[in-house]
Design a protein around this motif. Sequence first.
Motif, short mmCIF file in Angstrom:
data_model
loop_
_atom_site.label_atom_id
_atom_site.label_comp_id
_atom_site.label_asym_id
_atom_site.label_seq_id
_atom_site.Cartn_x
_atom_site.Cartn_y
_atom_site.Cartn_z
N PHE A 63 0.83 -1.21 0.00
CA PHE A 63 0.00 0.00 0.00
C PHE A 63 0.86 1.25 0.00
CE2 PHE A 63 -2.58 3.30 2.05
CZ PHE A 63 -3.68 3.29 1.20
N LYS A 64 1.99 1.21 0.70
CA LYS A 64 2.89 2.36 0.77
C LYS A 64 3.59 2.60 -0.57
CE LYS A 64 7.07 3.90 3.11
NZ LYS A 64 8.15 3.49 4.00
N PRO A 67 0.18 2.31 -4.18
CA PRO A 67 -1.19 2.52 -3.75
C PRO A 67 -2.21 2.36 -4.87
CG PRO A 67 -0.01 4.60 -3.83
CD PRO A 67 0.99 3.51 -4.07
N ASP A 71 -6.78 1.04 -5.66
CA ASP A 71 -7.74 2.01 -6.17
C ASP A 71 -8.87 1.28 -6.89
OD1 ASP A 71 -9.05 4.27 -6.98
OD2 ASP A 71 -7.55 4.87 -8.46
#
Length: 75
Positions: A63-64, A67, A71
């Motif tokens: 996620f970092k 990202p 979505d």
Amino acid sequence: MGEEDTNQKSGPNSSSAPLTQSQFLLWKTQKDAEASAKKAEASRKREADLAAGLVQMNGRELFKHEPWVFDNNLY
């Protein structure tokens, strides 16, 4: 066999004098600094391994770094 005094410490760091508060605080700060340095080095190595693709990312790292994978507007 039972002639040894079990209250005495053995080893190179043993002493008969009790530890003072200032000695303890000095030891504690050194120990914390060593632990912090070791943790920072492990973190740096993990980042380098992730960048090289040697280890698999966990969800938080994914996620970092990417990202866009999370979505839902793309689907």
